[in-house]
Design an enzyme around this catalytic site. Structure first.
Site, short mmCIF file in Angstrom:
data_model
loop_
_atom_site.label_atom_id
_atom_site.label_comp_id
_atom_site.label_asym_id
_atom_site.label_seq_id
_atom_site.Cartn_x
_atom_site.Cartn_y
_atom_site.Cartn_z
N TYR A 144 0.87 -1.18 0.00
CA TYR A 144 0.00 0.00 0.00
C TYR A 144 0.90 1.23 0.00
O TYR A 144 1.87 1.29 0.74
CB TYR A 144 -0.89 0.00 1.25
N ASP A 239 9.40 2.52 -0.38
CA ASP A 239 8.41 3.20 0.45
C ASP A 239 8.66 2.76 1.89
O ASP A 239 8.27 1.67 2.32
CB ASP A 239 7.00 2.81 -0.01
N LYS A 267 4.47 9.37 8.45
CA LYS A 267 4.12 9.75 9.81
C LYS A 267 5.23 9.66 10.87
O LYS A 267 5.30 10.49 11.77
CB LYS A 267 2.95 8.88 10.22
#
Ligand code: PLP
Length: 429
Positions: A144, A239, A267
């Site tokens: 994702y 990622d 984050k």
């Protein structure tokens, strides 16, 4: 456990927020039931509005690696807000953040701050396309990368066919440019590049998959992808929104010794504030506006309060032995969970890389997305609720990795294993 206040809030929320939440997984749709509403968080614990306490293995989906509400992070935020909340002009904390990130992750010779992981991955893809003049990208099943249009795509029928959208609203013309590969399959990648390598701008991957439970790469797999990207002039993008500063101080690229061209972060570098970043080789990054022609911008990017929180957190994760301690705690948890499952006669295997772990209801070692999806999801859902009832909050989906923080000490892990002993018995029935 009483959930009256949470139930009342969820009822109110559902009238005005789609599904009652601001991000889908929070709605508990895949595990059933209703979410609890959090009042406050501290250390390894969440406290809900009904006064229930939970040991938290979600950690705000990654950023809370030093535990919730850490004094040093809180103090840094307090100090920063004394100077104002947003400037819309450069500030020193942005420079310090860039210096810190490039020092801790040497493949990032330059960085750009953004506001979320989604922004980071979208921007990295644009850069890969802009720099190569190619339009196709490759991603992997089960990975994702946020909700950008190019990523909400699955493989069409037949491996080398064009991608199809997984969400209404994603134009077919765009999804056709996204090619999807099975993760951990060496040959599939070799074949795809042999056929289309010259058209592929970028390959993006979660180096340890954290969005299909937790699936580590097979030995040599990331190196194989690196070699293919080098051979075909494709931009390799790691990622590291989940793995960055978590599986090792330098992220998965340090852990596995593979250097990507670009890296995306999320984050975790905001210590709980809304932040993301992307970085990489100077030659690529200097093509980003205003240094170069590839446009990318953000009103709140490099926000001084977010930078302060992130810098305080990054300071803490650099303490000697930080990641070793976290990795040992995660290993202890996984061993305890496997033993508790065996005791109850439930087939369970675990995976673990640093402070990231996976729990699969199967007797097989899980190395592929197909294996992850073949696990007993009903058993996971029963386990999830049995754990929640016993004050342990796991990610509310069988397809999410678990996260530990430095606040998860031995006694908290023992309490988790104790709860799991009973919860596995509930699963067994
Ligand atoms: N990349 C990965 C690996 C993620 O796990 C996520 C979110 O969980 C994202 C990107 C998107 O980040 P955000 O939710 O901050 O947009």
């Amino acid at each position: 456990m009483n959930h009256d206040q949470s139930h009342a809030l969820f009822t109110r929320a559902q009238k005005l927020l789609p599904g009652g939440v601001n991000s889908p997984v929070r709605a508990f749709k895949s595990v059933g039931g209703e979410p609890f509403f959090v009042q406050r968080a501290d250390g390894a614990y969440l406290y809900d509005v009904d006064g229930n306490r939970y040991i938290d293995y979600v950690g705000s989906w990654g950023p809370m690696i030093v535990g919730h509400n850490h004094t040093a992070v809180r103090q840094a935020v307090k100090q920063a807000i004394g100077n104002g909340l947003s400037f819309g002009a450069p500030c020193e904390a942005e420079v310090t953040m860039a210096e810190t990130l490039t020092r801790l992750v040497p493949s990032c010779e330059m960085v750009r701050m953004v506001n979320s992981g989604t922004e980071a991955t979208l921007s990295a893809i644009r850069l890969a396309r802009g720099a190569t003049g190619r339009s196709r990208i490759v991603k992997f099943e089960g990975c994702y990368h946020g909700h950008g249009d190019s990523f909400l795509v699955k493989a069409g029928s037949g491996m080398l066919t064009l991608g199809v959208p997984t969400s209404p609203g994603v134009p077919a013309g765009l999804s056709e440019l996204t090619l999807t590969l099975p993760y951990n399959d060496f040959e599939a990648a070799t074949t795809l590049f042999a056929e289309q390598g010259e058209h592929i701008a970028g390959l993006i991957i979660e180096p340890v998959v954290g969005n299909a439970n937790c699936i580590p790469p097979r030995e040599g797999y990331l190196q194989h992808l690196r070699a293919l990207c080098t051979q075909y002039g494709t931009v390799l993008i790691f990622d590291e929104v989940m793995t960055g500063f978590r599986v090792a101080l330098g992220g998965a690229q340090a852990h596995y010794g593979v250097t990507p061209d670009l890296t995306t972060f999320g984050k975790i570098i905001g210590g709980g504030m809304p932040v993301g970043a992307y970085g990489g080789r100077r030659e690529l990054m200097s093509q980003i506006s205003p240094a170069g022609p590839i446009y990318q911008a953000g009103t709140l990017s490099g926000n001084p309060v977010a930078m302060a929180a992130g810098l305080a957190m990054l300071e803490l994760v650099q303490e000697p032995g930080f990641h070793d301690r976290l990795g040992a705690a995660a290993a202890r948890l996984c061993a305890g969970l496997e033993a508790a499952a065996a005791e109850a006669g439930v087939a369970v295997t675990t995976t673990q890389v640093g402070a990231m772990f996976g729990l699969f209801f199967t007797d097989q070692k899980v190395e592929t997305y197909a294996q992850a999806t073949a696990c007993d999801i009903t058993a996971f859902n029963t386990f999830f609720h049995a754990m929640l009832e016993r004050g342990v909050f796991l990610a509310p989906s069988a397809y999410e990795a678990g996260f530990l923080s430095s606040a998860h000490d031995d006694s908290i892990i023992d309490a988790t294993i104790e709860a799991a002993r009973e919860a596995f018995k509930v699963v067994k029935g």
